[in-house]
Write an enzyme that holds these catalytic residues in place. Structure first.
Site, PDB file in Angstrom:
ATOM      1  N   ASP A 314       0.813  -1.225   0.000  1.00 45.64           N
ATOM      2  CA  ASP A 314       0.000   0.000   0.000  1.00 45.64           C
ATOM      3  C   ASP A 314       0.847   1.276   0.000  1.00 45.64           C
ATOM      4  O   ASP A 314       0.431   2.308   0.528  1.00 45.64           O
ATOM      5  CB  ASP A 314      -0.954   0.023   1.205  1.00 45.64           C
ATOM      6  N   GLU A 315       2.035   1.221  -0.604  1.00 42.64           N
ATOM      7  CA  GLU A 315       2.889   2.404  -0.655  1.00 42.64           C
ATOM      8  C   GLU A 315       3.229   2.818  -2.077  1.00 42.64           C
ATOM      9  O   GLU A 315       4.050   3.705  -2.282  1.00 42.64           O
ATOM     10  CB  GLU A 315       4.177   2.160   0.139  1.00 42.64           C
TER      11      GLU A 315
END
Length: 371
Positions: A314-315
């Site tokens: 999720d980056e």
């Protein structure tokens, strides 16, 4: 072709509203992305076709002049131009640094040309020379003809609202891609637990479906695939085999609430972009259960984030986000219902942006989304 059921309303909910993304201005028209192989591709009266060019290079004078001169010299017509100059910050921040070390120039140009007079290979060579002259670190050419419609495969999880939205837009001819496969770690019956739409749509559109059940526990015995770094208990070797066996390579993957973490080895082996929808407003509420995280935190804004997948969970760089204001009166189920509408809109919009060559990386974690 079967008629799809009415798409779920995503423009408003009791007490709140959010902005619907525009899908109309795309490089590919519905006739171009027709699913019928016998339907002819319609062109303008001058028999011109459209193409889009995206590039990023060190900022210097003469770039726009070179682009426009190249188009006009070859009988083309520049119909749209969006430019942006990114100035790196004065302070050191690795996520904002770029390889140029100075201001970067980003441009997206849409132009029309006569393919009988300016051959596709000549177009590539002409703009390739400009890219080399200005030391471009990003150079993309997207041709708006039927044979160049971007191809995608969709990895879908048990929550099928995003998959259904993609299929509805695809069936209506408003999603500028060709869906070549749907892969899931859940059976078709599980995906179709609501109204049976998915099975009918896949059959009507002749999209193959592949089911690979996953395990939450690693395989205890080493295998050749495991030695390659692919995650066996998440069936990554089989997924990669399906992708490699398609008639033509996919241009990018789409995760429609897939809910499985792709390993770095899988991302390296695939080697192209992967677009994910996260049911939370990143960088907040990473990982699992973002609805619960948002509800427990008492937030006043909830949202959805479409981003590129990287090895860090999720980056990845953010492509698109959508948000809506909520109050303390919203239940957890209410937040979930509102969020699902945001997720449908945001993922489809992000797919459209990537397919139409509108997304350009300008630093490690930042993207320019061109008009």
């Amino acid at each position: 072709m079967m008629a799809p059921p009415p798409p779920p309303s995503t423009s408003s909910y009791p007490g709140c509203s959010f902005v619907a993304f525009p899908f109309a201005r795309t490089l590919f028209t519905p006739s171009v992305i027709s699913h019928s192989p016998c339907q002819a591709h319609s062109r303008s009266r001058s028999d011109n076709v459209s193409a889009a060019l995206c590039l990023r290079c060190p900022d210097k004078p003469g770039i726009v002049s070179a682009l426009s001169a190249c188009i006009s010299h070859n009988g083309g017509n520049l119909t749209s131009l969006d430019t942006f100059v990114d100035h790196p910050p004065a302070y050191a921040f690795p996520h904002l640094e770029n390889e140029n070390g100075g201001p970067s120039f980003v441009a997206r140009a849409v132009f029309e040309y006569d393919p009988a007079q300016w051959k596709e290979q000549q177009v590539k060579e002409a703009f390739g020379a400009i890219s080399k002259e200005f030391q471009a670190s990003v150079f993309k050419l997207q041709f708006g003809t039927q044979e160049h419609v971007p191809r995608i495969a969709v990895l879908a999880g048990p929550t099928a609202h995003c998959l259904i939205d993609l299929l509805q837009r695809y069936q209506a001819g408003t999603l500028p891609v060709r869906i070549t496969a749907v892969i899931s770690n859940h059976s078709l019956d599980k995906l179709d637990h609501n109204n049976g739409y998915v099975k009918g749509a896949l059959e009507s559109l002749k999209i193959p479906f592949h089911h690979f059940a996953t395990s939450s526990k690693p395989t205890p015995t080493p295998t050749p695939a495991a030695e390659d770094g692919l995650c066996v208990h998440r069936r990554e070797p089989e997924i990669l085999k399906v992708l490699n066996a398609l008639d033509a390579p996919t241009d990018f993957l789409v995760l429609a609430r897939y809910m499985q973490v792709l390993s770095p080895s899988f991302l390296d082996a695939y080697g192209r972009d992967v677009v994910n929808i996260h049911h939370g407003l990143l960088p907040s509420f990473k990982g699992g259960h973002p609805y619960r995280q948002a509800y427990a935190a008492g937030v006043r804004i909830i949202g959805a984030t479409a981003h590129f997948v990287t090895a860090q969970l999720d980056e990845g760089p953010i492509i698109a986000q959508n948000a809506v204001a909520v109050t303390h009166r919203e239940s957890l189920d209410g937040i979930k219902d509102i969020s699902e509408g945001l997720e449908r809109e945001t993922l489809s919009y992000a797919v459209s942006l990537v397919a139409n060559a509108r997304v350009v990386r300008i630093s490690l974690n930042r993207l320019a989304v061109m008009n």
